[in-house]
Motif scaffolding. Structure first.
Motif, PDB file in Angstrom:
ATOM      1  N   ASN A 139      20.218 -46.990  26.679  1.00 35.49           N
ATOM      2  CA  ASN A 139      18.885 -46.443  26.451  1.00 35.49           C
ATOM      3  C   ASN A 139      18.452 -45.828  27.778  1.00 35.49           C
ATOM      4  N   LEU A 140      18.715 -44.540  27.927  1.00 37.75           N
ATOM      5  CA  LEU A 140      18.469 -43.856  29.195  1.00 37.75           C
ATOM      6  C   LEU A 140      16.991 -43.826  29.561  1.00 37.75           C
ATOM      7  N   GLY A 141      16.149 -43.814  28.554  1.00 38.83           N
ATOM      8  CA  GLY A 141      14.710 -43.784  28.809  1.00 38.83           C
ATOM      9  C   GLY A 141      14.233 -45.078  29.441  1.00 38.83           C
ATOM     10  N   LYS A 142      14.678 -46.204  28.902  1.00 37.61           N
ATOM     11  CA  LYS A 142      14.248 -47.504  29.399  1.00 37.61           C
ATOM     12  C   LYS A 142      14.949 -47.889  30.697  1.00 37.61           C
ATOM     13  N   ALA A 143      16.250 -47.593  30.781  1.00 35.17           N
ATOM     14  CA  ALA A 143      17.035 -48.035  31.929  1.00 35.17           C
ATOM     15  C   ALA A 143      16.880 -47.146  33.156  1.00 35.17           C
ATOM     16  N   TYR A 144      16.730 -45.842  32.936  1.00 38.88           N
ATOM     17  CA  TYR A 144      16.727 -44.911  34.067  1.00 38.88           C
ATOM     18  C   TYR A 144      15.507 -43.989  34.129  1.00 38.88           C
ATOM     19  N   GLY A 145      14.607 -44.131  33.196  1.00 35.68           N
ATOM     20  CA  GLY A 145      13.409 -43.298  33.217  1.00 35.68           C
ATOM     21  C   GLY A 145      13.657 -41.867  32.781  1.00 35.68           C
ATOM     22  N   ILE A 146      14.720 -41.628  32.005  1.00 33.20           N
ATOM     23  CA  ILE A 146      15.012 -40.284  31.513  1.00 33.20           C
ATOM     24  C   ILE A 146      14.004 -39.933  30.413  1.00 33.20           C
ATOM     25  N   LYS A 147      13.355 -38.767  30.569  1.00 28.33           N
ATOM     26  CA  LYS A 147      12.302 -38.381  29.631  1.00 28.33           C
ATOM     27  C   LYS A 147      12.647 -37.164  28.778  1.00 28.33           C
ATOM     28  N   ASP A 148      13.743 -36.485  29.119  1.00 25.19           N
ATOM     29  CA  ASP A 148      14.145 -35.325  28.314  1.00 25.19           C
ATOM     30  C   ASP A 148      15.647 -35.133  28.425  1.00 25.19           C
ATOM     31  N   ILE A 149      16.246 -34.643  27.338  1.00 26.80           N
ATOM     32  CA  ILE A 149      17.664 -34.309  27.336  1.00 26.80           C
ATOM     33  C   ILE A 149      17.810 -32.977  26.614  1.00 26.80           C
ATOM     34  N   ASP A 150      18.534 -32.065  27.240  1.00 23.22           N
ATOM     35  CA  ASP A 150      18.631 -30.713  26.704  1.00 23.22           C
ATOM     36  C   ASP A 150      20.089 -30.305  26.526  1.00 23.22           C
ATOM     37  N   ILE A 198      24.817 -30.379  29.177  1.00 26.32           N
ATOM     38  CA  ILE A 198      23.854 -31.402  28.767  1.00 26.32           C
ATOM     39  C   ILE A 198      23.039 -31.779  29.999  1.00 26.32           C
ATOM     40  N   THR A 199      21.753 -31.498  29.964  1.00 26.82           N
ATOM     41  CA  THR A 199      20.893 -31.762  31.116  1.00 26.82           C
ATOM     42  C   THR A 199      19.953 -32.925  30.804  1.00 26.82           C
ATOM     43  N   ILE A 200      19.941 -33.901  31.693  1.00 23.05           N
ATOM     44  CA  ILE A 200      19.001 -35.012  31.568  1.00 23.05           C
ATOM     45  C   ILE A 200      18.043 -34.951  32.747  1.00 23.05           C
ATOM     46  N   CYS A 201      16.795 -35.329  32.518  1.00 24.62           N
ATOM     47  CA  CYS A 201      15.818 -35.240  33.610  1.00 24.62           C
ATOM     48  C   CYS A 201      14.752 -36.317  33.496  1.00 24.62           C
ATOM     49  N   SER A 202      14.057 -36.521  34.596  1.00 22.38           N
ATOM     50  CA  SER A 202      13.046 -37.581  34.674  1.00 22.38           C
ATOM     51  C   SER A 202      11.640 -37.073  34.380  1.00 22.38           C
ATOM     52  N   VAL A 203      11.529 -35.813  33.934  1.00 18.05           N
ATOM     53  CA  VAL A 203      10.236 -35.258  33.528  1.00 18.05           C
ATOM     54  C   VAL A 203      10.319 -34.863  32.064  1.00 18.05           C
ATOM     55  N   ALA A 204       9.167 -34.634  31.451  1.00 20.02           N
ATOM     56  CA  ALA A 204       9.109 -34.398  30.015  1.00 20.02           C
ATOM     57  C   ALA A 204       9.730 -33.082  29.565  1.00 20.02           C
ATOM     58  N   ASP A 205       9.939 -32.157  30.476  1.00 20.66           N
ATOM     59  CA  ASP A 205      10.509 -30.854  30.130  1.00 20.66           C
ATOM     60  C   ASP A 205      11.537 -30.463  31.182  1.00 20.66           C
ATOM     61  N   CYS A 206      12.819 -30.482  30.802  1.00 21.61           N
ATOM     62  CA  CYS A 206      13.888 -30.177  31.756  1.00 21.61           C
ATOM     63  C   CYS A 206      13.807 -28.757  32.302  1.00 21.61           C
ATOM     64  N   SER A 207      13.172 -27.862  31.554  1.00 19.99           N
ATOM     65  CA  SER A 207      13.108 -26.467  31.991  1.00 19.99           C
ATOM     66  C   SER A 207      12.253 -26.282  33.243  1.00 19.99           C
ATOM     67  N   VAL A 208      11.396 -27.247  33.530  1.00 19.84           N
ATOM     68  CA  VAL A 208      10.547 -27.140  34.723  1.00 19.84           C
ATOM     69  C   VAL A 208      10.885 -28.210  35.756  1.00 19.84           C
ATOM     70  N   ALA A 209      11.977 -28.938  35.543  1.00 18.75           N
ATOM     71  CA  ALA A 209      12.359 -30.015  36.457  1.00 18.75           C
ATOM     72  C   ALA A 209      12.947 -29.458  37.745  1.00 18.75           C
ATOM     73  N   SER A 210      12.653 -30.104  38.848  1.00 17.30           N
ATOM     74  CA  SER A 210      13.227 -29.711  40.132  1.00 17.30           C
ATOM     75  C   SER A 210      14.650 -30.258  40.216  1.00 17.30           C
ATOM     76  N   ASN A 211      15.386 -29.852  41.238  1.00 17.07           N
ATOM     77  CA  ASN A 211      16.787 -30.244  41.370  1.00 17.07           C
ATOM     78  C   ASN A 211      16.981 -31.753  41.461  1.00 17.07           C
ATOM     79  N   ASP A 212      16.048 -32.455  42.122  1.00 18.14           N
ATOM     80  CA  ASP A 212      16.201 -33.895  42.250  1.00 18.14           C
ATOM     81  C   ASP A 212      15.663 -34.648  41.031  1.00 18.14           C
ATOM     82  N   GLU A 213      15.147 -33.909  40.057  1.00 17.92           N
ATOM     83  CA  GLU A 213      14.635 -34.536  38.832  1.00 17.92           C
ATOM     84  C   GLU A 213      15.572 -34.326  37.643  1.00 17.92           C
TER      85      GLU A 213
END
Length: 229
Positions: A139-150, A198-213
């Motif tokens: 569960n990437l959301g619970k374990a790592y704080g992943i909020k979006d997958i594209d 496949i892009t995973i990110c720690s913000v709600a929208d991967c399209s606006v995520a920075s490189n470290d997110e």
């Protein structure tokens, strides 16, 4: 007098040693930068490992069955959910072989993590997140704080977010449920022809995520080789 001097010399040397150690420790805290872990990258590393494991299972466990016209549904796959009740609304995935052809994996159909022995399911369907037999880190959301997958267009099929592998390890996009019979399977399968991103990110929208997110995982067509960009 000589003996007292010797003892004092040893005590003073020991005191010096302790002093040096303390000074080094202080300098280490001040000078050496703190190494921060990146949960998004940790999630990506785990995900790459499990995608590769899915391919491995497909190659050693060919699901072809001449007497079962729906044998293709049992091919090994990794399936994602953007969040549902079972996953406690966290982005999660499951690795399984749908041998019962229900499209809803039971525990007996789910792969077990080689390291922990737990079922690789973060609570996608049927099995709820929090079950002690499930691998909670799936569960990437619970374990790592992943909020979006594209998924890039090269590996997405309508809204389906899953990757299936055939017995040769070739990646296929979308659900394996369209062929009318095993005779039309090869033509109906949606083999990847371009690199899947496949892009995973720690913000709600991967399209606006920075490189470290965000972190992007690549799956190459034909070979199915999976790696981090």
């Amino acid at each position: 007098t000589i003996m007292i001097g010797v003892y004092m010399k040893k005590a003073f040397t020991l005191l010096e040693l302790v002093f040096v150690i303390v000074v080094i420790a202080i300098l280490a805290v001040i000078i050496i930068p703190t190494v921060k872990t990146n949960p998004v990258r940790e999630a990506a590393i785990q995900l790459v490992s499990h995608i590769r494991y899915t391919q491995h299972l497909a190659m050693i466990d060919d699901r072809f069955d001449a007497v079962d016209t729906k044998w293709y549904m049992g091919m090994w796959q990794i399936r994602f959910t953007p969040g549902n009740v079972s996953s406690d609304w966290g982005i999660a995935y499951v690795v399984y072989s749908d041998r019962s052809h229900t499209e809803h994996p039971e525990k007996s159909e789910i792969a077990k993590d080689p390291l922990s022995g737990l079922y690789i399911d973060g609570g996608v369907v049927n099995n709820n997140y929090g079950d002690s037999e499930l691998l909670s880190s799936a569960n990437l959301g619970k374990a790592y704080g992943i909020k979006d997958i594209d998924f890039s267009s090269s590996c997405s099929y309508y809204s389906s977010k899953r990757i299936t592998f055939d017995h040769l390890g070739r990646p296929i996009k979308g659900a394996i449920s369209s062929p009318a019979s095993s005779d039309t399977l090869v033509k109906a399968l949606k083999f990847m022809t371009q690199t899947c991103e496949i892009t995973i990110c720690s913000v709600a929208d991967c399209s606006v995520a920075s490189n470290d997110e965000k972190v992007t995982i690549l799956i190459e067509p034909e070979t199915g080789y999976t790696h981090i960009q």
